[in-house]
Write an enzyme that holds these catalytic residues in place. Structure first.
Site, mmCIF file in Angstrom:
data_model
loop_
_atom_site.group_PDB
_atom_site.id
_atom_site.type_symbol
_atom_site.label_atom_id
_atom_site.label_comp_id
_atom_site.label_asym_id
_atom_site.label_seq_id
_atom_site.Cartn_x
_atom_site.Cartn_y
_atom_site.Cartn_z
ATOM 1 N N ASP A 105 0.862 -1.186 0.000
ATOM 2 C CA ASP A 105 0.000 0.000 0.000
ATOM 3 C C ASP A 105 0.895 1.231 0.000
ATOM 4 O O ASP A 105 1.414 1.627 1.045
ATOM 5 C CB ASP A 105 -0.884 0.028 1.257
ATOM 6 C CG ASP A 105 -1.939 -1.062 1.259
ATOM 7 O OD1 ASP A 105 -2.914 -0.926 0.497
ATOM 8 O OD2 ASP A 105 -1.795 -2.038 2.019
ATOM 9 N N ARG A 122 3.696 2.560 3.130
ATOM 10 C CA ARG A 122 4.496 1.599 3.902
ATOM 11 C C ARG A 122 5.997 1.841 3.752
ATOM 12 O O ARG A 122 6.771 1.529 4.639
ATOM 13 C CB ARG A 122 4.173 0.169 3.467
ATOM 14 C CG ARG A 122 2.691 -0.159 3.370
ATOM 15 C CD ARG A 122 1.942 0.073 4.652
ATOM 16 N NE ARG A 122 0.537 -0.321 4.508
ATOM 17 C CZ ARG A 122 -0.411 -0.015 5.352
ATOM 18 N NH1 ARG A 122 -0.139 0.726 6.423
ATOM 19 N NH2 ARG A 122 -1.664 -0.416 5.156
ATOM 20 N N ARG A 151 -7.419 10.550 2.687
ATOM 21 C CA ARG A 151 -6.791 9.670 1.692
ATOM 22 C C ARG A 151 -7.361 9.846 0.288
ATOM 23 O O ARG A 151 -6.776 9.349 -0.675
ATOM 24 C CB ARG A 151 -6.954 8.210 2.124
ATOM 25 C CG ARG A 151 -6.201 7.865 3.386
ATOM 26 C CD ARG A 151 -6.623 6.502 3.943
ATOM 27 N NE ARG A 151 -6.381 5.418 3.012
ATOM 28 C CZ ARG A 151 -6.808 4.172 3.193
ATOM 29 N NH1 ARG A 151 -7.556 3.881 4.251
ATOM 30 N NH2 ARG A 151 -6.531 3.243 2.309
ATOM 31 N N LYS A 186 -9.272 1.261 -5.473
ATOM 32 C CA LYS A 186 -10.032 0.873 -4.281
ATOM 33 C C LYS A 186 -10.827 2.075 -3.754
ATOM 34 O O LYS A 186 -10.508 3.208 -4.098
ATOM 35 C CB LYS A 186 -9.084 0.321 -3.207
ATOM 36 C CG LYS A 186 -7.979 1.303 -2.756
ATOM 37 C CD LYS A 186 -6.985 0.590 -1.851
ATOM 38 C CE LYS A 186 -5.983 1.597 -1.290
ATOM 39 N NZ LYS A 186 -4.918 0.937 -0.507
ATOM 40 N N HIS A 187 -11.934 1.847 -3.011
ATOM 41 C CA HIS A 187 -12.472 0.590 -2.495
ATOM 42 C C HIS A 187 -13.875 0.441 -3.083
ATOM 43 O O HIS A 187 -14.802 1.107 -2.617
ATOM 44 C CB HIS A 187 -12.559 0.618 -0.987
ATOM 45 C CG HIS A 187 -11.264 0.949 -0.309
ATOM 46 N ND1 HIS A 187 -10.778 2.246 -0.185
ATOM 47 C CD2 HIS A 187 -10.346 0.152 0.286
ATOM 48 C CE1 HIS A 187 -9.632 2.234 0.474
ATOM 49 N NE2 HIS A 187 -9.328 0.974 0.774
ATOM 50 N N HIS A 208 -12.088 -1.523 9.499
ATOM 51 C CA HIS A 208 -11.115 -2.313 10.244
ATOM 52 C C HIS A 208 -11.726 -2.803 11.558
ATOM 53 O O HIS A 208 -11.306 -3.828 12.105
ATOM 54 C CB HIS A 208 -9.861 -1.479 10.551
ATOM 55 C CG HIS A 208 -8.989 -1.244 9.361
ATOM 56 N ND1 HIS A 208 -9.217 -0.218 8.483
ATOM 57 C CD2 HIS A 208 -7.899 -1.899 8.914
ATOM 58 C CE1 HIS A 208 -8.297 -0.245 7.536
ATOM 59 N NE2 HIS A 208 -7.486 -1.262 7.772
ATOM 60 N N ASP A 225 -10.772 -6.696 0.166
ATOM 61 C CA ASP A 225 -9.946 -6.007 1.144
ATOM 62 C C ASP A 225 -9.512 -7.064 2.167
ATOM 63 O O ASP A 225 -9.919 -8.232 2.101
ATOM 64 C CB ASP A 225 -10.728 -4.866 1.796
ATOM 65 C CG ASP A 225 -9.832 -3.760 2.337
ATOM 66 O OD1 ASP A 225 -8.628 -4.010 2.549
ATOM 67 O OD2 ASP A 225 -10.332 -2.639 2.563
#
Length: 331
Positions: free
Chosen positions: A78, A86, A144, A174-175, A187, A259
């Site tokens: 990601d 990351r 984001r 995404k998403h 999450h 996901d």
């Protein structure tokens, strides 16, 4: 190898993309690749120390896959920029989608990111985010997303897609079909959206329609329950959304990914056997499991049963295995 030469075990493994612990090739990775025959891995901050270390890790896993007769692995990360990136310095750090002021920013991000990912052996970026975040809504994606205008999101998103893929990196939009108008983090729990299908088509879908037209390599499904489209199943497990809307109506022939199946939105509501059944029914190609857990082996075992029981469907010209292998030919 042609699709017809694959065993049910190999077919099952190709449908999995998994996370792992560690920064070097280790017994866990050896098991995932040799025994479970996984088709892809995904890297997180816990796997990353330096460019040289990432390059050696990626090289090692590909050598392992090749050595046991497997096709190249999808190696994903990601790297959206901003809040979700990351790879930190000395990799280039970008302020993120919301800070982009035009296509020049999108082109620059895509070109630099593609070159850096390719230099260390990563071949898939779980980006761009194509969610539309309305002004003043408090969207969970506010930091984001490219913005609140579907046309703007589509334009910048497609520049990122084309730039990444021109640089040899598969882009994953995404998403789907859009989580910009949710307030709850999937999450942690299962968000529910009561928007009318026509509203979703007007606001949320245009960036994804544009992405499909731009030949995006993959689309990631959200863990959101769109109750007026499918009152029972979240998008990541929904035949109506993944197969009927994305595949049939929008004509998407690339890779469809869930996901992370470790997320609370699905993990707290559905068992792994049920999840795998839904993924296969919905014509979803890749199940994403981002953390080390017994769920990876359970998913593999359930997929083997499906592959073994319905070999004809698995080997159909439009099957997931063939879509995966077509993408891997370029690797």
């Amino acid at each position: 190898m042609n699709a017809e030469d694959y065993t049910p075990e190999q077919m099952a493994g190709q449908r999995l993309m998994v996370g792992f612990d560690g920064t070097t090739f280790n017994a866990e990775l050896k098991f995932l690749i040799e025994d479970l025959k996984v088709g892809g891995i995904i890297l997180f901050a816990r796997n990353i120390e330096s460019p040289a270390q990432v390059a050696e890790l990626c090289r090692s896993v590909q050598v392992c896959a090749n050595g046991c007769g497997q096709p190249p692995l999808f190696i994903a990360v990601d790297q959206e920029g901003g809040l979700v990136a990351r790879l930190k310095r000395p990799f280039t750090e970008f302020p993120g989608n919301s800070a982009m002021t035009g296509v020049e920013d999108a082109d620059h991000f895509a070109a630099v990111t593609a070159a850096e990912l390719k230099s260390v052996g990563i071949n898939m970026n779980m980006a761009p985010v194509l969610d539309v975040a309305p002004l003043g809504f408090g969207s969970v994606m506010e930091g984001r997303a490219f913005g609140h205008d579907p046309a703007w999101v589509a334009r910048l998103g497609c520049h990122v897609i084309k730039g990444l893929q021109a640089g040899g990196i598969m882009a994953v939009a995404k998403h789907f079909p859009g989580i910009g108008r949710t307030l709850l983090d999937s999450h942690l729990a299962l968000p529910m959206v009561d928007l009318d299908p026509t509203d979703i088509e007007t606001v949320d879908l245009p960036p994804f329609v544009a992405a499909v037209e731009a030949s995006v390599s993959g689309v990631m499904l959200s863990h959101i329950l769109y109750r007026k489209i499918d009152p029972k199943w979240p998008a990541s497990l929904s035949v109506r959304i993944a197969r009927d809307l994305l595949r049939s109506r929008m004509g998407f022939g690339g890779l469809v990914l869930t996901d992370d199946l470790d997320m609370g939105a699905v993990n707290r509501h559905f068992g792994i056997s049920e999840i795998i059944q839904r993924i296969v029914l919905a014509d979803i190609d890749i199940a994403l499991i981002c953390h080390k857990s017994p769920k990876i082996v359970q998913a593999y075992e359930n997929l083997v049963k499906v592959m073994d029981a319905d070999l004809q469907a698995v080997l159909a010209p439009t099957s997931s295995l063939r879509r995966i292998l077509m993408k891997k030919k370029d690797l």
